[in-house]
Design an enzyme around this catalytic site. Structure first.
Site, short mmCIF file in Angstrom:
data_model
loop_
_atom_site.label_atom_id
_atom_site.label_comp_id
_atom_site.label_asym_id
_atom_site.label_seq_id
_atom_site.Cartn_x
_atom_site.Cartn_y
_atom_site.Cartn_z
N GLU A 1 31.62 30.17 36.04
CA GLU A 1 31.65 31.64 36.00
C GLU A 1 30.24 32.23 35.81
O GLU A 1 29.89 33.23 36.43
CB GLU A 1 32.60 32.12 34.90
CG GLU A 1 34.05 31.81 35.23
CD GLU A 1 35.05 32.20 34.14
OE1 GLU A 1 36.25 32.05 34.40
OE2 GLU A 1 34.63 32.65 33.06
N ASN B 1 42.95 44.92 29.91
CA ASN B 1 42.78 44.29 28.59
C ASN B 1 41.32 44.17 28.15
O ASN B 1 40.97 43.28 27.38
CB ASN B 1 43.53 42.96 28.53
CG ASN B 1 42.96 41.92 29.46
OD1 ASN B 1 42.11 42.22 30.28
ND2 ASN B 1 43.43 40.69 29.32
N HIS C 1 37.05 39.94 29.52
CA HIS C 1 37.36 38.58 30.00
C HIS C 1 36.40 37.63 29.31
O HIS C 1 35.24 37.97 29.08
CB HIS C 1 37.17 38.49 31.52
CG HIS C 1 37.15 37.07 32.02
ND1 HIS C 1 38.29 36.37 32.31
CD2 HIS C 1 36.11 36.20 32.20
CE1 HIS C 1 37.96 35.14 32.67
NE2 HIS C 1 36.65 35.02 32.63
N TYR D 1 38.48 35.46 40.73
CA TYR D 1 39.83 35.22 40.22
C TYR D 1 40.66 34.34 41.16
O TYR D 1 41.90 34.38 41.11
CB TYR D 1 40.53 36.56 40.00
CG TYR D 1 40.18 37.25 38.69
CD1 TYR D 1 40.32 36.61 37.47
CD2 TYR D 1 39.73 38.58 38.68
CE1 TYR D 1 40.02 37.24 36.27
CE2 TYR D 1 39.44 39.22 37.48
CZ TYR D 1 39.58 38.54 36.28
OH TYR D 1 39.30 39.17 35.08
N LYS E 1 35.46 45.00 31.00
CA LYS E 1 36.20 45.40 32.21
C LYS E 1 36.16 46.93 32.42
O LYS E 1 35.77 47.69 31.53
CB LYS E 1 37.64 44.90 32.10
CG LYS E 1 37.74 43.37 32.10
CD LYS E 1 39.21 42.93 32.12
CE LYS E 1 39.34 41.43 32.14
NZ LYS E 1 40.76 41.00 32.23
P1 CMP Z 1 41.55 37.58 32.33
O1 CMP Z 1 41.17 36.78 31.13
O2 CMP Z 1 40.47 38.41 32.92
O3 CMP Z 1 42.14 36.61 33.45
C1 CMP Z 1 43.10 37.02 34.41
C2 CMP Z 1 43.68 38.36 34.10
O4 CMP Z 1 44.90 38.65 34.72
C3 CMP Z 1 43.97 38.44 32.62
O5 CMP Z 1 42.76 38.52 31.91
C4 CMP Z 1 44.88 39.67 32.57
O6 CMP Z 1 44.15 40.88 32.42
C5 CMP Z 1 45.53 39.68 33.96
N1 CMP Z 1 46.97 39.45 33.89
C6 CMP Z 1 47.92 40.30 34.31
N2 CMP Z 1 49.15 39.78 34.10
C7 CMP Z 1 48.98 38.57 33.53
C8 CMP Z 1 49.87 37.55 33.07
N3 CMP Z 1 51.19 37.68 33.17
N4 CMP Z 1 49.33 36.42 32.53
C9 CMP Z 1 47.98 36.29 32.44
N5 CMP Z 1 47.09 37.22 32.86
C10 CMP Z 1 47.59 38.36 33.40
#
Ligand code: CMP
Length: 143
Positions: free
Chosen positions: A128, A114, A117, A51, A11
Site C-alpha cells: 500500500e 469510516n 484506513h 481496493y 478518508k
Molecule cells: P477499509 O479499511 O478502508 O477497507 C475496505 C473498506 O470497505 C472498509 O474500510 C469499509 O469502509 C468498507 N466496507 C463497507 N462494507 C464493509 C463490510 N461489510 N466489511 C468490511 N468493509 C466494508
C-alpha cells in the site's frame, strides 16, 4: 518490538468534516510519526487498484464511489508496532463496534464512511505504501 511503517488514509468523510488535525493528533499522541503525507483526489482507476482485493464484494461499487467522492490524505506512519498500534487507534471497521476514544468511534458515521484506513499486516503495508509513494517521498526523521 520492531519499528514499522504503515499506510494510512484519512478518508473523504473526515476530510470533508475538517477533522484532519484531530486525527493526526491521535497518531502523534500515540507516538506514531508521520513520515510521508499528501492530499490527493483518487481517480476511479487508482481506487479500484487500491481496493482490488474487495472487487467481488457487494460493497465494492459503493466503496469506490465513496473513496473518490472527495480529497483524502494518504500518509505513512512510523513507530514501534505501528501496524497494530494504528489499527487500535482507528478502532473496529464498523464504528458501532469501535471502542470509546478510537478514531472511528469519535468521528465515523457508518461502516461505509469510516473516516480512516490502515494497513492490516506488514505485507499489505509495504504494498500500500508503494502504491502511493515513491521512496524519495518518505522522510526518515533525523531529529
Ligand atoms: P477499509 O479499511 O478502508 O477497507 C475496505 C473498506 O470497505 C472498509 O474500510 C469499509 O469502509 C468498507 N466496507 C463497507 N462494507 C464493509 C463490510 N461489510 N466489511 C468490511 N468493509 C466494508
Amino acid at each position: 518490538m520492531a519499528v514499522e511503517k504503515t499506510f494510512s488514509i484519512i478518508k473523504p468523510d473526515a476530510v470533508g468534516k475538517n477533522l484532519i488535525g484531530k486525527i493526526l493528533q491521535k497518531f502523534e499522541d500515540n507516538d506514531l510519526q508521520i513520515v510521508a503525507s499528501k492530499m490527493i483526489h483518487m481517480s476511479k482507476e487508482k481506487a479500484e487498484g487500491f481496493y482490488g482485493i474487495h472487487k467481488d464484494k457487494p460493497f465494492f461499487a459503493n466503496l469506490i464511489e465513496f473513496i473518490t467522492s472527495g480529497p483524502v490524505i494518504v500518509q505513512v506512519l512510523q513507530g514501534e508496532n505501528a501496524i497494530m498500534k494504528n489499527r487500535e487507534i482507528m478502532g473496529a471497521t464498523n464504528p458501532d463496534d469501535a471502542k470509546e476514544g478510537t478514531i472511528r468511534k469519535s468521528f465515523a458515521s457508518s461502516i461505509d464512511e469510516n473516516a480512516v484506513h490502515g494497513s492490516d499486516a506488514p505485507e499489505t503495508a509495504a504494498v500500500e505504501i508503494a502504491y502511493f509513494f515513491n521512496n524519495d517521498e518518505i522522510c526518515e526523521r533525523t531529529r
